[in-house]
Design a protein around this motif. Structure first.
Motif, PDB file in Angstrom:
ATOM      1  N   UNK A 255      23.380  26.109  46.169  1.00 43.29           N
ATOM      2  CA  UNK A 255      24.592  26.859  45.822  1.00 43.29           C
ATOM      3  C   UNK A 255      24.187  28.167  45.137  1.00 43.29           C
ATOM      4  N   UNK A 256      24.812  29.253  45.534  1.00 43.52           N
ATOM      5  CA  UNK A 256      24.572  30.532  44.857  1.00 43.52           C
ATOM      6  C   UNK A 256      25.894  31.026  44.277  1.00 43.52           C
ATOM      7  N   UNK A 257      25.792  31.624  43.106  1.00 40.93           N
ATOM      8  CA  UNK A 257      26.995  32.087  42.416  1.00 40.93           C
ATOM      9  C   UNK A 257      27.412  33.455  42.940  1.00 40.93           C
ATOM     10  N   UNK A 258      28.664  33.522  43.389  1.00 39.61           N
ATOM     11  CA  UNK A 258      29.236  34.821  43.760  1.00 39.61           C
ATOM     12  C   UNK A 258      30.188  35.193  42.629  1.00 39.61           C
ATOM     13  N   UNK A 259      29.738  36.118  41.785  1.00 42.71           N
ATOM     14  CA  UNK A 259      30.531  36.492  40.612  1.00 42.71           C
ATOM     15  C   UNK A 259      31.788  37.255  41.014  1.00 42.71           C
ATOM     16  N   UNK A 260      32.877  36.972  40.285  1.00 46.03           N
ATOM     17  CA  UNK A 260      34.138  37.661  40.532  1.00 46.03           C
ATOM     18  C   UNK A 260      34.209  38.967  39.763  1.00 46.03           C
ATOM     19  N   UNK A 261      35.297  39.717  39.945  1.00 44.85           N
ATOM     20  CA  UNK A 261      35.427  41.030  39.294  1.00 44.85           C
ATOM     21  C   UNK A 261      35.507  40.974  37.770  1.00 44.85           C
ATOM     22  N   UNK A 262      35.713  39.763  37.205  1.00 44.71           N
ATOM     23  CA  UNK A 262      35.798  39.645  35.739  1.00 44.71           C
ATOM     24  C   UNK A 262      34.454  39.972  35.070  1.00 44.71           C
ATOM     25  N   UNK A 263      33.367  39.884  35.831  1.00 46.69           N
ATOM     26  CA  UNK A 263      32.040  40.189  35.271  1.00 46.69           C
ATOM     27  C   UNK A 263      31.814  41.702  35.293  1.00 46.69           C
ATOM     28  N   UNK A 264      32.473  42.374  34.388  1.00 50.17           N
ATOM     29  CA  UNK A 264      32.381  43.832  34.290  1.00 50.17           C
ATOM     30  C   UNK A 264      32.620  44.223  32.841  1.00 50.17           C
ATOM     31  N   UNK A 265      32.575  45.524  32.567  1.00 50.80           N
ATOM     32  CA  UNK A 265      32.814  45.986  31.183  1.00 50.80           C
ATOM     33  C   UNK A 265      34.266  46.428  30.976  1.00 50.80           C
ATOM     34  N   UNK A 266      34.805  47.142  31.949  1.00 50.67           N
ATOM     35  CA  UNK A 266      36.216  47.547  31.898  1.00 50.67           C
ATOM     36  C   UNK A 266      36.915  46.985  33.127  1.00 50.67           C
ATOM     37  N   UNK A 267      37.907  46.128  32.893  1.00 49.14           N
ATOM     38  CA  UNK A 267      38.618  45.472  33.995  1.00 49.14           C
ATOM     39  C   UNK A 267      40.085  45.910  33.979  1.00 49.14           C
ATOM     40  N   UNK A 268      40.527  46.502  35.084  1.00 46.60           N
ATOM     41  CA  UNK A 268      41.933  46.869  35.225  1.00 46.60           C
ATOM     42  C   UNK A 268      42.630  45.786  36.043  1.00 46.60           C
ATOM     43  N   UNK A 269      43.538  45.055  35.408  1.00 52.64           N
ATOM     44  CA  UNK A 269      44.290  43.989  36.086  1.00 52.64           C
ATOM     45  C   UNK A 269      45.686  44.535  36.402  1.00 52.64           C
ATOM     46  N   UNK A 270      45.844  45.033  37.614  1.00 53.38           N
ATOM     47  CA  UNK A 270      47.098  45.690  38.001  1.00 53.38           C
ATOM     48  C   UNK A 270      48.198  44.674  38.254  1.00 53.38           C
ATOM     49  N   UNK A 271      49.344  44.901  37.628  1.00 55.57           N
ATOM     50  CA  UNK A 271      50.551  44.077  37.809  1.00 55.57           C
ATOM     51  C   UNK A 271      50.282  42.594  37.504  1.00 55.57           C
ATOM     52  N   UNK A 272      49.883  42.351  36.264  1.00 52.24           N
ATOM     53  CA  UNK A 272      49.532  40.993  35.828  1.00 52.24           C
ATOM     54  C   UNK A 272      50.700  40.021  35.960  1.00 52.24           C
ATOM     55  N   UNK A 273      51.929  40.538  35.857  1.00 45.70           N
ATOM     56  CA  UNK A 273      53.098  39.642  35.949  1.00 45.70           C
ATOM     57  C   UNK A 273      53.468  39.302  37.400  1.00 45.70           C
ATOM     58  N   UNK A 274      52.666  39.759  38.365  1.00 41.34           N
ATOM     59  CA  UNK A 274      52.929  39.394  39.767  1.00 41.34           C
ATOM     60  C   UNK A 274      52.113  38.182  40.210  1.00 41.34           C
ATOM     61  N   UNK A 275      51.203  37.723  39.340  1.00 41.95           N
ATOM     62  CA  UNK A 275      50.324  36.619  39.735  1.00 41.95           C
ATOM     63  C   UNK A 275      50.725  35.341  38.991  1.00 41.95           C
ATOM     64  N   UNK A 276      50.545  34.157  39.621  1.00 43.77           N
ATOM     65  CA  UNK A 276      51.014  32.905  39.008  1.00 43.77           C
ATOM     66  C   UNK A 276      50.305  32.560  37.691  1.00 43.77           C
ATOM     67  N   UNK A 277      50.932  31.690  36.870  1.00 47.14           N
ATOM     68  CA  UNK A 277      50.395  31.336  35.542  1.00 47.14           C
ATOM     69  C   UNK A 277      48.954  30.834  35.560  1.00 47.14           C
ATOM     70  N   UNK A 278      48.572  30.062  36.608  1.00 44.78           N
ATOM     71  CA  UNK A 278      47.208  29.512  36.657  1.00 44.78           C
ATOM     72  C   UNK A 278      46.169  30.634  36.725  1.00 44.78           C
ATOM     73  N   UNK A 279      46.472  31.672  37.492  1.00 45.81           N
ATOM     74  CA  UNK A 279      45.550  32.809  37.619  1.00 45.81           C
ATOM     75  C   UNK A 279      45.566  33.648  36.344  1.00 45.81           C
ATOM     76  N   UNK A 280      46.758  33.829  35.770  1.00 40.52           N
ATOM     77  CA  UNK A 280      46.858  34.531  34.483  1.00 40.52           C
ATOM     78  C   UNK A 280      46.013  33.818  33.425  1.00 40.52           C
ATOM     79  N   UNK A 281      46.092  32.487  33.411  1.00 37.19           N
ATOM     80  CA  UNK A 281      45.368  31.685  32.412  1.00 37.19           C
ATOM     81  C   UNK A 281      43.859  31.854  32.549  1.00 37.19           C
ATOM     82  N   UNK A 282      43.358  31.951  33.791  1.00 40.12           N
ATOM     83  CA  UNK A 282      41.915  32.129  34.019  1.00 40.12           C
ATOM     84  C   UNK A 282      41.444  33.450  33.416  1.00 40.12           C
TER      85      UNK A 282
END
Length: 315
Positions: free
Chosen positions: A90-117
């Motif tokens: 298994x190899x890890x494919x890192x998501x966009x959260x692994x950064x220094x500045x993260x712009x999360x556009x329209x956070x209220x458009x995504x479901x609670x489970x994703x918001x919680x992550x």
């Protein structure tokens, strides 16, 4: 005490490109110095995305942007382990959260489970994937945007999650003089689309930002200021129009951001004006109006102003 020249250059650089938003830029820098995440609320076309992109480039920070939609999964943000048929591992494919500045556009458009992550990463400064804890960069800073007008098909953040954000900043329309300057700039050939952000000259480094954060912690807070701040918090909890006042987390954040505001103004001590300056962005997403106050069309910023006016300023 002079604040770091890099921060002065950063503020000037942002004001050159983002016209007519000097107060907003100052509040964003206070949040950056205090190490707290931001909700940016404003109608489309007010330069929210451009502001964050330019800021990340000016401090040479890694930048990622996620467009949040109802079908975005937690793993789309945090990453996932993928099985490689060739290596049988298994190899890890890192998501966009692994950064220094993260712009999360329209956070209220995504479901609670994703918001919680995303909110877990903000709070813990790490991501857990298949039982393994992976640390995030030291600067890790989230700026989440939301549109205040469209509520159909959205998932508003609950109060406990909103409290994780340091500031809620409202991006307003520029005044007429600033908008005229924007039109003149456009006539002269400048548009946001044509702006080559990657070629912008950096004016500060991530190291200098982290250094400045340490300097902010050294800003002196007198006992009179602490008592003043506590009196404001108490007034918020006893306010007749509020169902929910400031939390203990908000009290600590208020002190921290007051220190950052003082430092940015070139002082090594906090004044009552510093405490007042950060009150609205710090509290507007944390306080809850009573239903009857909402029916009377009371705005949350007006309730905050009445709290500030009620409490006497220390001499």
């Amino acid at each position: 005490m002079n604040n770091h020249p890099a921060l002065t250059r950063l503020e000037q650089g942002l004001n050159r490109i983002i016209v007519g938003q000097s107060t907003l830029i100052q509040q964003i820098l206070i949040a950056l110095l205090a190490g707290g995440h931001i909700i940016l609320e404003g109608v489309p076309g007010t330069g929210k995305t451009l502001l964050v992109k330019v800021l990340a480039q000016l401090i040479q920070a890694d930048f990622r942007r996620i467009q949040l939609t109802p079908d975005v999964l937690p793993s789309d943000i945090t990453g996932t382990n993928i099985f490689d048929l060739n290596s049988r591992n298994f190899t890890l494919k890192k998501g966009p959260v692994f950064t220094e500045v993260l712009l999360a556009d329209e956070i209220n458009r995504t479901p609670p489970k994703t918001q919680a992550a995303l909110l877990e990463a903000m709070e813990e400064m790490q991501v857990t994937l298949d039982g393994e804890s992976l640390p995030l960069p030291e600067l890790f800073w989230v700026i989440a945007t939301q549109n205040p007008l469209e509520f159909e098909g959205t998932y508003p953040l609950p109060e406990a999650q909103l409290d994780r954000f340091l500031f809620k900043l409202v991006v307003d329309y520029p005044d007429q003089a600033a908008e005229k300057q924007m039109l003149l700039n456009r006539q002269a050939g400048f548009t946001a689309r044509r702006l080559d952000i990657a070629r912008l000259k950096s004016v500060a480094t991530v190291g200098e930002i982290l250094e400045a954060r340490q300097a902010v912690k050294e800003v002196k807070v007198s006992e009179a200021i602490v008592d003043y701040l506590l009196a404001l918090v108490k007034a918020s909890r006893q306010h007749p129009d509020l169902a929910l006042g400031a939390s203990p987390r908000a009290t600590g954040a208020w002190l921290q951001t007051s220190q950052a505001a003082a430092w940015l103004s070139g002082r090594d001590f906090v004044t009552p004006d510093d405490v007042k300056a950060v009150a609205a962005p710090l509290l507007r997403h944390r306080l809850i109006l009573k239903p009857e106050a909402m029916l009377d069309n009371l705005h949350i910023d007006a309730a905050i102003a009445s709290i500030i006016n009620k409490v006497s300023v220390p001499r």
